[in-house]
Design a protein around this motif. Structure first.
Motif, PDB file in Angstrom:
ATOM      1  N   ALA A   1      -2.884   6.958  -2.729  1.00  0.00           N
ATOM      2  CA  ALA A   1      -3.202   6.806  -1.311  1.00  0.00           C
ATOM      3  C   ALA A   1      -2.362   7.749  -0.465  1.00  0.00           C
ATOM      4  CB  ALA A   1      -2.973   5.362  -0.872  1.00  0.00           C
ATOM      5  N   TYR A   2      -1.097   7.898  -0.824  1.00  0.00           N
ATOM      6  CA  TYR A   2      -0.222   8.819  -0.099  1.00  0.00           C
ATOM      7  C   TYR A   2      -0.786  10.239  -0.147  1.00  0.00           C
ATOM      8  CZ  TYR A   2       3.570  12.222   0.302  1.00  0.00           C
ATOM      9  OH  TYR A   2       4.321  13.324   0.618  1.00  0.00           O
ATOM     10  N   ARG A   3      -1.184  10.689  -1.339  1.00  0.00           N
ATOM     11  CA  ARG A   3      -1.703  12.052  -1.448  1.00  0.00           C
ATOM     12  C   ARG A   3      -3.018  12.209  -0.696  1.00  0.00           C
ATOM     13  NH1 ARG A   3       0.727  11.497  -6.637  1.00  0.00           N
ATOM     14  NH2 ARG A   3      -1.171  10.522  -7.428  1.00  0.00           N
ATOM     15  N   GLN A   4      -3.862  11.167  -0.695  1.00  0.00           N
ATOM     16  CA  GLN A   4      -5.118  11.263   0.047  1.00  0.00           C
ATOM     17  C   GLN A   4      -4.877  11.255   1.561  1.00  0.00           C
ATOM     18  OE1 GLN A   4      -6.949  12.353  -2.762  1.00  0.00           O
ATOM     19  NE2 GLN A   4      -8.405  11.789  -1.196  1.00  0.00           N
ATOM     20  N   LEU A   5      -3.951  10.420   1.999  1.00  0.00           N
ATOM     21  CA  LEU A   5      -3.611  10.424   3.426  1.00  0.00           C
ATOM     22  C   LEU A   5      -3.011  11.755   3.836  1.00  0.00           C
ATOM     23  CD1 LEU A   5      -2.116   6.919   4.303  1.00  0.00           C
ATOM     24  CD2 LEU A   5      -4.018   8.078   5.443  1.00  0.00           C
ATOM     25  N   MET A   6      -2.171  12.318   2.973  1.00  0.00           N
ATOM     26  CA  MET A   6      -1.604  13.634   3.230  1.00  0.00           C
ATOM     27  C   MET A   6      -2.717  14.653   3.406  1.00  0.00           C
ATOM     28  SD  MET A   6       1.278  15.754   1.044  1.00  0.00           S
ATOM     29  CE  MET A   6       0.357  15.765  -0.495  1.00  0.00           C
ATOM     30  N   ALA A   7      -3.714  14.608   2.514  1.00  0.00           N
ATOM     31  CA  ALA A   7      -4.840  15.535   2.591  1.00  0.00           C
ATOM     32  C   ALA A   7      -5.622  15.355   3.889  1.00  0.00           C
ATOM     33  CB  ALA A   7      -5.759  15.331   1.390  1.00  0.00           C
TER      34      ALA A   7
ATOM     35  N   GLY B   1     -12.687   8.582  -0.491  1.00  0.00           N
ATOM     36  CA  GLY B   1     -11.817   8.275  -1.619  1.00  0.00           C
ATOM     37  C   GLY B   1     -10.754   7.265  -1.245  1.00  0.00           C
ATOM     38  N   LEU B   2     -10.206   7.417  -0.057  1.00  0.00           N
ATOM     39  CA  LEU B   2      -9.178   6.491   0.400  1.00  0.00           C
ATOM     40  C   LEU B   2      -9.730   5.077   0.537  1.00  0.00           C
ATOM     41  CD1 LEU B   2      -6.234   6.215   1.336  1.00  0.00           C
ATOM     42  CD2 LEU B   2      -7.000   6.760   3.645  1.00  0.00           C
ATOM     43  N   ALA B   3     -10.966   4.956   0.991  1.00  0.00           N
ATOM     44  CA  ALA B   3     -11.593   3.635   1.105  1.00  0.00           C
ATOM     45  C   ALA B   3     -11.734   2.981  -0.271  1.00  0.00           C
ATOM     46  CB  ALA B   3     -12.958   3.768   1.777  1.00  0.00           C
ATOM     47  N   ALA B   4     -12.128   3.758  -1.274  1.00  0.00           N
ATOM     48  CA  ALA B   4     -12.251   3.225  -2.632  1.00  0.00           C
ATOM     49  C   ALA B   4     -10.885   2.831  -3.189  1.00  0.00           C
ATOM     50  CB  ALA B   4     -12.911   4.264  -3.536  1.00  0.00           C
ATOM     51  N   ILE B   5      -9.875   3.618  -2.896  1.00  0.00           N
ATOM     52  CA  ILE B   5      -8.509   3.320  -3.336  1.00  0.00           C
ATOM     53  C   ILE B   5      -8.013   2.032  -2.685  1.00  0.00           C
ATOM     54  CG2 ILE B   5      -6.104   4.128  -3.203  1.00  0.00           C
ATOM     55  CD1 ILE B   5      -7.368   7.015  -3.322  1.00  0.00           C
TER      56      ILE B   5
ATOM     57  N   GLY C   1      -4.314  -7.181  -5.986  1.00  0.00           N
ATOM     58  CA  GLY C   1      -3.392  -8.115  -5.356  1.00  0.00           C
ATOM     59  C   GLY C   1      -2.525  -7.510  -4.272  1.00  0.00           C
ATOM     60  N   GLY C   2      -2.750  -6.243  -3.932  1.00  0.00           N
ATOM     61  CA  GLY C   2      -1.988  -5.595  -2.875  1.00  0.00           C
ATOM     62  C   GLY C   2      -2.589  -5.877  -1.510  1.00  0.00           C
ATOM     63  N   SER C   3      -1.818  -5.582  -0.467  1.00  0.00           N
ATOM     64  CA  SER C   3      -2.326  -5.759   0.896  1.00  0.00           C
ATOM     65  C   SER C   3      -1.690  -4.712   1.799  1.00  0.00           C
ATOM     66  CB  SER C   3      -2.003  -7.157   1.424  1.00  0.00           C
ATOM     67  OG  SER C   3      -0.596  -7.367   1.482  1.00  0.00           O
ATOM     68  N   ASP C   4      -2.435  -4.273   2.804  1.00  0.00           N
ATOM     69  CA  ASP C   4      -1.968  -3.300   3.796  1.00  0.00           C
ATOM     70  C   ASP C   4      -1.453  -2.027   3.124  1.00  0.00           C
ATOM     71  OD1 ASP C   4      -1.320  -2.064   6.131  1.00  0.00           O
ATOM     72  OD2 ASP C   4      -0.141  -3.719   6.945  1.00  0.00           O
ATOM     73  N   LEU C   5      -2.364  -1.315   2.486  1.00  0.00           N
ATOM     74  CA  LEU C   5      -2.016  -0.111   1.748  1.00  0.00           C
ATOM     75  C   LEU C   5      -1.403   0.952   2.651  1.00  0.00           C
ATOM     76  CD1 LEU C   5      -2.075   1.569  -0.840  1.00  0.00           C
ATOM     77  CD2 LEU C   5      -4.466   2.122  -0.366  1.00  0.00           C
ATOM     78  N   ILE C   6      -1.935   1.109   3.848  1.00  0.00           N
ATOM     79  CA  ILE C   6      -1.411   2.133   4.756  1.00  0.00           C
ATOM     80  C   ILE C   6       0.047   1.845   5.107  1.00  0.00           C
ATOM     81  CG2 ILE C   6      -1.729   3.313   6.955  1.00  0.00           C
ATOM     82  CD1 ILE C   6      -3.967   3.731   4.866  1.00  0.00           C
ATOM     83  N   PHE C   7       0.367   0.581   5.308  1.00  0.00           N
ATOM     84  CA  PHE C   7       1.759   0.210   5.593  1.00  0.00           C
ATOM     85  C   PHE C   7       2.652   0.508   4.395  1.00  0.00           C
ATOM     86  CE2 PHE C   7       5.299  -2.788   5.542  1.00  0.00           C
ATOM     87  CZ  PHE C   7       5.854  -2.578   6.812  1.00  0.00           C
ATOM     88  N   ALA C   8       2.125   0.327   3.193  1.00  0.00           N
ATOM     89  CA  ALA C   8       2.913   0.536   1.973  1.00  0.00           C
ATOM     90  C   ALA C   8       3.364   1.982   1.820  1.00  0.00           C
ATOM     91  CB  ALA C   8       2.113   0.105   0.751  1.00  0.00           C
ATOM     92  N   VAL C   9       2.596   2.924   2.381  1.00  0.00           N
ATOM     93  CA  VAL C   9       2.956   4.341   2.243  1.00  0.00           C
ATOM     94  C   VAL C   9       3.458   4.931   3.564  1.00  0.00           C
ATOM     95  CG1 VAL C   9       1.310   4.646   0.354  1.00  0.00           C
ATOM     96  CG2 VAL C   9       0.585   5.143   2.688  1.00  0.00           C
ATOM     97  N   ARG C  10       3.718   4.062   4.536  1.00  0.00           N
ATOM     98  CA  ARG C  10       4.094   4.547   5.872  1.00  0.00           C
ATOM     99  C   ARG C  10       5.357   5.405   5.848  1.00  0.00           C
ATOM    100  NH1 ARG C  10       5.790   0.237  10.362  1.00  0.00           N
ATOM    101  NH2 ARG C  10       7.533   0.093   8.873  1.00  0.00           N
ATOM    102  N   ASP C  11       6.370   4.966   5.121  1.00  0.00           N
ATOM    103  CA  ASP C  11       7.628   5.717   5.106  1.00  0.00           C
ATOM    104  C   ASP C  11       7.448   7.112   4.536  1.00  0.00           C
ATOM    105  OD1 ASP C  11       8.905   3.577   6.229  1.00  0.00           O
ATOM    106  OD2 ASP C  11       9.815   2.853   4.358  1.00  0.00           O
ATOM    107  N   LEU C  12       6.658   7.229   3.475  1.00  0.00           N
ATOM    108  CA  LEU C  12       6.385   8.545   2.904  1.00  0.00           C
ATOM    109  C   LEU C  12       5.651   9.432   3.905  1.00  0.00           C
ATOM    110  CD1 LEU C  12       5.245   7.603  -0.720  1.00  0.00           C
ATOM    111  CD2 LEU C  12       7.321   8.849  -0.103  1.00  0.00           C
ATOM    112  N   MET C  13       4.690   8.867   4.623  1.00  0.00           N
ATOM    113  CA  MET C  13       3.909   9.649   5.567  1.00  0.00           C
ATOM    114  C   MET C  13       4.764  10.129   6.738  1.00  0.00           C
ATOM    115  SD  MET C  13       1.047   9.936   4.148  1.00  0.00           S
ATOM    116  CE  MET C  13       0.415  10.899   5.509  1.00  0.00           C
ATOM    117  N   GLU C  14       5.746   9.349   7.135  1.00  0.00           N
ATOM    118  CA  GLU C  14       6.584   9.745   8.269  1.00  0.00           C
ATOM    119  C   GLU C  14       7.439  10.959   7.951  1.00  0.00           C
ATOM    120  OE1 GLU C  14       8.720   6.232   9.358  1.00  0.00           O
ATOM    121  OE2 GLU C  14       7.055   5.408  10.532  1.00  0.00           O
TER     122      GLU C  14
END
Length: 229
Positions: free
Chosen positions: A26-32, A62-66, A74-87
């Motif tokens: 997800a991090y790499r897709q958000l980066m893209a 792709g991000l939606a499928a991920i 069992g995960g939740s709030d994927l965008i929050f999970a990678v927030r620190d990396l994105m910043e």
């Protein structure tokens, strides 16, 4: 579709590790997505913007499928999970830097996706196949622009600076080689290659590309990261 066949349900260890893998994907897709969205302002031709927007749309699909897979694991709030990396993610400041960035990070993403095509997780394999099959027309056009720019020898020092900067970022995006999670992902057949192997393949692929532009691969020690020789 990959050659992955139906497999037994994942155990809890495999699910936990796959969740972390999904977060990195997800991090790499958000980066893209974010880099391309930011870079639209550097494109002056409508057709260029349309091509790059196509890349963005594919990455978002792709991000939606991920995200859906992450929820099933069992995960939740994927965008929050990678927030620190994105910043901590830098952004290009010109059309040339955008092209350089995408030429390198796109190679990272394709090599990582290739390692999941025969994953024990058929869902991850399906996502990887769809993302890898995307032609990314906007990225290809920017690579062509980069080649035209570097055809003028006087332009190459600027391009070399961008290669040095984004090469380090593209390598870091593979993850940490030799970590416990890296080794276990291969042992559990969640992916087929360790990070070290992917980084070596990346270097082998990038070297002729950089040379074709009249540029040189930087010395490993100059990148400020631990690189595999």
């Amino acid at each position: 579709m990959s050659g992955t066949t139906a497999s037994k349900p994942l155990d809890e260890e495999s699910k936990g590790l796959l969740r972390r893998i999904v977060e990195r994907t997800a991090y790499r897709q958000l980066m893209a997505v974010n880099i391309r969205g930011h870079g639209l302002k550097y494109l002056t031709e409508v057709e260029e913007k349309i091509s790059l927007t196509s890349d963005i749309e594919s990455a978002l699909n792709g991000l939606a499928a991920i995200d859906a897979l992450y929820t099933r694991l069992g995960g939740s709030d994927l965008i929050f999970a990678v927030r620190d990396l994105m910043e901590r993610l830098p952004y290009p400041y010109s059309k040339l830097e955008l092209g350089t960035c995408l030429a390198l990070v796109d190679r990272t993403e394709r090599l990582v996706l290739e390692s999941y095509l025969d994953s024990r997780s058929s869902e991850m394999a399906t996502i990887a196949r769809a993302l890898q099959d995307d032609p990314r027309p906007g990225t290809r056009r920017l690579e062509e622009y980069m080649a035209r720019f570097c055809a003028e020898p006087g332009n190459r020092p600027t391009a070399q600076q961008f290669v040095n900067r984004w090469l380090a970022i593209a390598i870091v995006a593979f993850g940490r080689p030799g970590s416990a999670g890296d080794k276990r992902a291969v042992e559990l057949r969640l992916r087929t290659r360790p990070v070290e192997d992917m980084v070596r393949r990346f270097q082998d692929e990038v070297k002729p590309f950089v040379k074709s532009l009249g540029l040189v691969m930087p010395e490993p020690g100059s990148l400020g990261i631990e690189i595999i020789n």
